[in-house]
Design a protein around this motif. Sequence first.
Motif, mmCIF file in Angstrom:
data_model
loop_
_atom_site.group_PDB
_atom_site.id
_atom_site.type_symbol
_atom_site.label_atom_id
_atom_site.label_comp_id
_atom_site.label_asym_id
_atom_site.label_seq_id
_atom_site.Cartn_x
_atom_site.Cartn_y
_atom_site.Cartn_z
ATOM 1 N N ASP A 195 -29.816 -40.350 26.677
ATOM 2 C CA ASP A 195 -29.587 -41.726 26.251
ATOM 3 C C ASP A 195 -29.993 -41.887 24.779
ATOM 4 O OD1 ASP A 195 -29.379 -44.428 25.886
ATOM 5 O OD2 ASP A 195 -30.692 -45.004 27.545
ATOM 6 N N TYR A 234 -23.350 -50.392 29.739
ATOM 7 C CA TYR A 234 -23.024 -49.771 31.022
ATOM 8 C C TYR A 234 -21.558 -50.014 31.352
ATOM 9 C CZ TYR A 234 -23.468 -54.466 33.063
ATOM 10 O OH TYR A 234 -23.313 -55.792 33.351
ATOM 11 N N THR A 355 -23.301 -45.949 29.843
ATOM 12 C CA THR A 355 -23.741 -45.230 31.035
ATOM 13 C C THR A 355 -22.850 -45.625 32.200
ATOM 14 O OG1 THR A 355 -25.304 -46.976 31.653
ATOM 15 C CG2 THR A 355 -26.132 -45.216 30.233
ATOM 16 N N ALA A 358 -25.553 -45.167 36.361
ATOM 17 C CA ALA A 358 -26.909 -44.895 35.883
ATOM 18 C C ALA A 358 -27.919 -45.162 36.988
ATOM 19 C CB ALA A 358 -27.220 -45.780 34.675
#
Length: 437
Positions: A195, A234, A355, A358
Motif C-alpha cells: 500500500d 477502494y 485496493t 482488501a
Amino acid sequence: MVLDDCCLALDTLEPDLYHKTQSLAEKTKQHLHEKVKTTHITKFTQLQRPPTSNIPEANNTTNPKTVINLSSKPLTPSQTSLLAKGLKYVPVTAKINTDAFITSIESGLQQLAPNGNVDYFRHQIIDTIKQAPKPRSSLTHQERQAITELKKDDTITITEADKGKAAVIMDTPEFLQLVNNSLSDTTTYLNIKKDPTARLERQQKKTPKDLHEKREINDIIFNQLNPINSQAPYGRATIKIHKNPPKARILVCSRGSVFYNTAQFLSRLLAPFGKDGKSYISDSSSFVNQLKESDLTDTMVSYDVVDLFTNIPLEEALDILGSKLANRIDDLDTHLTIHSIINFARSYFDTSYFTFNAPFQPLCWYRKVDDTFTTITNDNDPSELFNHLNDQHPRIKFTMETETNQHLPFLDVSLHTTADGLRTSVYRKPTHTDQCW
C-alpha cells in the motif's frame, strides 16, 4: 425602511381602497396563523395517539426489474422483497433516540428562550416524546430474518447493476471470475504488493507547501490540498446485466484518499474548459433543446467509447490541457502557474491506485506503544488482518492473541464479553508477585 415605505403607500390610497387592503391583509394574516396552528396541533395529536402494531403489512408486489438473480440459488419471497427495496435502503427501527433528538434541538431552544429559560420547553418536548408511540418498523419479521440469512451466505454475492438501481445476485465464484477478467487486463491494471498511501501522502504534502510559500495558493486552498490521515482508494464491481454475457465494471471510490481534494480542486478549476466545445451537451434537456434548433432527417448513428476513463492517453491529455491553459489561463480564478496546474494533474494521473477485496475494517483499534487491541465482527477471520499487517514492512512484524472462552487480557485489564456487553477487571500476569514497591 421597507415598513415605512409600505405605510406611506397605504396613506396615499383612497379611503375605500385603503380599508379593503387593510382588511385583506388582516384576513391573510389570520388565515396563515390558523394554518400553522392546525398543522402543529395535528402533529402533536399524532404523537399522542396510543401505540399501534409495529409489524408492517407484507408487500407481495415486487417489480421483477429490481432484483436480478443470476445465481444458482433461489431466493425466498422475503429475501426478494428485502432486496427489492434497494441496496441503499435504510430501514426504520422501532425505537426513538430521545437523547439524540434533544441534543439536535438544543440550539433551537436557546433561540426560543435567549435568557436561558428553556427548561419548560425541554420538559414539554421530553414528555411528548415519551408518550409518543414507537415508530413503525419498515421491515417485516421475515425481512429482518432475511438480512441475517443473506449476510451469512458467502456462496452468493450481492452487488448493483451497472445501469439502474437493480440488486444483482451472483454465485460468488462466478462474480470473482468476472472481476478477475477485468483486473487481468495488464494494459490497464498493475498489481502492487504494498500500500503506497503513507509514502504518497508524505510526497503530496510538499506540493501545497511549496505553492503556499510562493503565494500561488492562499491559506484556505493550502488547508484543503494538504492531505491528512489519508485512506487508500477502494474498488468495487457492478455488473453490466445489459451485456450478454454479463461483464463487471470496476468503480473506484477515492473519497478520503491522498489526491481526492486535489482532484476536486482541479475539477472545479478546469470546469470551464469542458463546456466550450461545439459538441458539448450538459444533459438530456440540453440535448433535446439543441435538436429543436436543428433540422435533422438523415440516418441516426451513436458511437460509444469503450472504457473511456481507463484508456485516456495521459500524455496527449496533458498536452491538450497545456495548450488550453496557455490560451485561457487568465480566464481562470487562480494564481497558479501553468506549470503548477500541469504538475497537479500529472501527480494525480501517475498515482491512480486502489485496493480490491482488501482486509476488513476492524470495529475499533487502540494502541499502547507496541500493543494493540481491536475487535472484529464474528464472521471475519482475524488471521486475514494479521497477514495484512505483517505485509506492510519487512522490519515490523506482529504476533496475535485471540480471545479464549470470551476472555482476553490487554495491558493490566482483563476483558470478558457477556450477554450484557463487555466487562473489565484488573489483570495480573502469572508471574506477578503481588508486591507493592
